[in-house]
Scaffold this motif. Structure first.
Motif, PDB file in Angstrom:
ATOM      1  N   ARG A  14       0.811  -1.216   0.000  1.00 56.62           N
ATOM      2  CA  ARG A  14       0.000   0.000   0.000  1.00 56.62           C
ATOM      3  C   ARG A  14       0.851   1.275   0.000  1.00 56.62           C
ATOM      4  N   ASP A  15       2.120   1.173   0.481  1.00 59.41           N
ATOM      5  CA  ASP A  15       2.990   2.356   0.490  1.00 59.41           C
ATOM      6  C   ASP A  15       3.924   2.397  -0.716  1.00 59.41           C
ATOM      7  N   GLU A 101       0.080  -5.033   7.758  1.00 62.98           N
ATOM      8  CA  GLU A 101      -0.326  -4.394   6.502  1.00 62.98           C
ATOM      9  C   GLU A 101       0.206  -5.158   5.286  1.00 62.98           C
ATOM     10  N   ASP A 102       1.493  -5.540   5.329  1.00 65.08           N
ATOM     11  CA  ASP A 102       2.060  -6.248   4.179  1.00 65.08           C
ATOM     12  C   ASP A 102       1.384  -7.602   3.985  1.00 65.08           C
ATOM     13  N   ASP A 105      -1.988  -7.041   2.395  1.00 66.35           N
ATOM     14  CA  ASP A 105      -1.852  -6.672   0.987  1.00 66.35           C
ATOM     15  C   ASP A 105      -1.488  -7.885   0.131  1.00 66.35           C
ATOM     16  N   THR A 108      -4.713  -9.799  -0.432  1.00 61.78           N
ATOM     17  CA  THR A 108      -5.557  -9.126  -1.422  1.00 61.78           C
ATOM     18  C   THR A 108      -5.037  -9.384  -2.838  1.00 61.78           C
TER      19      THR A 108
END
Length: 589
Positions: A14-15, A101-102, A105, A108
């Motif tokens: 996401r970053d 978060e990773d 992601d 997803t």
């Protein structure tokens, strides 16, 4: 079914940081459920030896978990990803920081690929297990189930009973740091000479374990800063409370198949995950469908057994683990009604009789917690002393005394030590060499007239005093065979300053008697007829744990010249009833 392998797909997080990802999928057209694993140990690392059925073409961190070819043939896609800042991935590595978060992601991305059915599971051992628990916290709709194995969960707390897990922590940090330097050489951020220095030093871990003070580890400066953070926070303080998220279990909403080992240093965490998810999981499904498997394994060692003992097929568990994973994911990702939801949730390997058994829960509901009391005439030192363990309470007996010298600490001999690369030194090793030392107290039952099963968590209650302001007390449960072999089952430690709380240390008053409660973790073993149950008590187990200097000071900053010797006493009488609490299972044999 033939397989297609796609390597080093750069998947954006996401970053914007891109993580290197390999895909193993069936060659035929279709949409398949996906099994994701994320690791900092190199997704492409191969077996360094020819070990049938493995060849140097096989990836270690896939094959440790299951037979990857069988899994793809069964109709799954496997996705393996280097975590942030590791090997082929971009970014900087900060252990445990980015995995929520990773991981989400990565799920997803896997769910959205044209070869994906949109149903995702996760698998893997050790840090690969941690990445599962972390990713599950984001509650992705695509994530249907996880299968964490021998995992610290959502954080690492490298202390046990207040003692630093030196062998695991320093061994892990050194290995990770060496990988970092190797990566930096390729980026022009380090020299070949620095890498060679690192490789030479890391090749002699015993020398690193002995190095003092513990904070003087230039090898890790700038390469593993977290290691110094760990040493700087020996108490369970705000640093750890920030990392340990109290609401963690409530955030996880999927079923988990937790795989643990009797000789694994993360066994305690695995058992905690199973029990806490049943009580506090974030959905009714998660609370009601937690499964637990505990085998005769050390950390990451499902394939080779132990130097002095094997447990038959259970020691070479590749087929077993493949079957477990396929059955689990067939139900949750493919919707196959194969009875997973109806079967008993706990499966344990009982050592001694060497059988697998299904159970209703952990701890076992019919456990009888039975005290075994320490006795002696004051000379329990060594296995040839007069120490006795029995269910009869002690009367008026003299205490046992020994000198703990941190310059001559009791060496670690097997047990739940880090086994990767050191399989000869792990697991059920013979303790007779240890039990010949004067600073090891031994309390032993008479030869058993009938089998005694011990399955569950074990606690040692000691009444002790010391000449020092602080010292350690260790306990070890041992199965003594008729031929004298003394096989370690499990052990534990307590740093006396943490006897009241891990967050509020209180030093001892010399010669005052204190009650200590030492967690010896858990086991499952049948002590057979003619065998004896033995308890060892001492004050060191090095380098599994760091050495207590006995000063009451900051141990990580002390040098050998600071060490003082301690005269330690173990009391056993009506007033001070030291005893071992064993979880006894009585069933028809």
């Amino acid at each position: 079914m033939s397989m297609v392998i796609e390597e080093n797909i750069m998947v954006p997080m996401r970053d914007g940081v891109k993580l290197a990802t390999d895909v193993y999928r069936p060659a035929q057209q279709g949409q398949w459920p996906v099994l994701v694993t994320r690791l900092p140990y190199n997704k492409d690392r191969r077996f360094p030896f020819e070990y049938p059925p493995f060849t140097k073409e096989k990836r270690i961190f896939l094959e440790l978990n299951f037979d990857s070819a069988r899994v793809v043939e069964a109709g799954y896609v496997i996705v393996a990803q280097d975590t942030r800042g590791r090997f082929a991935s971009e970014g900087e590595f900060e252990p445990f920081v980015h995995e929520v978060e990773d991981g989400a992601d990565a799920i997803t991305w896997a769910a959205s690929q044209p070869w994906s059915s949109g149903q995702v599971g996760m698998f893997g051992v050790s840090y690969q297990g941690l990445t599962q628990w972390e990713a599950a916290r984001e509650q992705s709709a695509a994530l249907r189930a996880i299968a964490p194995s021998q995992s610290p969960g959502w954080h690492v707390y490298p202390y046990q009973g207040g003692a630093f897990l030196l062998g695991v922590a320093l061994g892990w940090a050194t290995g990770v740091a060496m990988d970092e330097v190797q990566r930096w050489v390729g980026q022009g951020r380090a020299t070949r000479a620095e890498l060679e220095e690192m490789m030479q030093a890391s090749g002699d871990l015993p020398a690193l374990f002995r190095r003092l003070p513990l904070v003087d580890m230039p090898l890790l400066q700038g390469r593993a800063p977290y290691y110094f953070d760990w040493l700087s926070h020996p108490t369970l303080d705000e640093y750890w409370r920030t990392l340990i998220q109290e609401e963690f279990y409530e955030q996880v909403t999927v079923p988990a198949l937790t795989i643990a080992g009797w000789y694994d240093h993360f066994q305690r965490e695995d058992l905690e995950h199973y029990q806490s998810m049943k009580q506090r999981g974030g959905s009714a499904l998660a609370r009601s469908l937690q499964h637990l498997v505990i085998g005769p394994w050390s950390h990451g060692n499902f394939l080779r057994g132990f130097r002095e003992r094997t447990y038959g097929a259970a020691s070479f568990a590749r087929d077993l683990l493949t079957d477990l994973h396929l059955r689990w994911f067939d139900h949750w990702l493919k919707g196959i009604e194969n009875g997973v939801e109806q079967e008993k949730p706990v499966r344990i390997f009982v050592m001694g009789t060497n059988v697998w058994r299904e159970e209703e829960d952990w701890p076992l509901p019919d456990t009888q917690y039975r005290p075994y009391y320490l006795h002696s005439g004051g000379h329990a030192n060594t296995a040839t002393g007069d120490g006795v363990l029995s269910t009869a309470q002690a009367d008026a007996e003299p205490e046992d005394v020994y000198r703990y010298n941190p310059r001559d600490s009791v060496p670690t001999m097997g047990g739940a030590v880090n086994s990767l690369g050191m399989l000869d030194d792990v697991g059920p090793l013979d303790q007779r060499q240890i039990e010949a030392r004067e600073d090891v107290l031994c309390y032993t039952t008479l030869p058993l007239e009938r089998p005694v099963e011990v399955t569950g968590p074990i606690e040692l209650v000691l009444h002790v005093s010391s000449s020092a302001r602080d010292t350690d007390f260790t306990g070890k449960l041992v199965d003594v065979h008729p031929d004298g072999r003394a096989e370690i089952l499990t052990d534990g430690i307590l740093r006396a300053r943490y006897r009241q709380s891990l967050s509020s240390p209180v030093l001892m008053e010399p010669s005052q008697v204190y009650e200590l409660r030492i967690d010896l973790e858990a086991t499952s073993n049948v002590f057979l007829t003619g065998h004896r149950i033995r308890l060892e008590v001492s004050s060191s187990n090095f380098p599994r744990f760091d050495r207590n200097s006995n000063t009451g000071g900051t141990i990580a900053s002390e040098q050998e010249k600071d060490f003082v010797q301690a005269i330690n006493r173990v009391y056993h009488s009506q007033v001070n009833p030291s005893h071992l609490v064993l979880p006894v299972i009585e069933r028809d044999w």
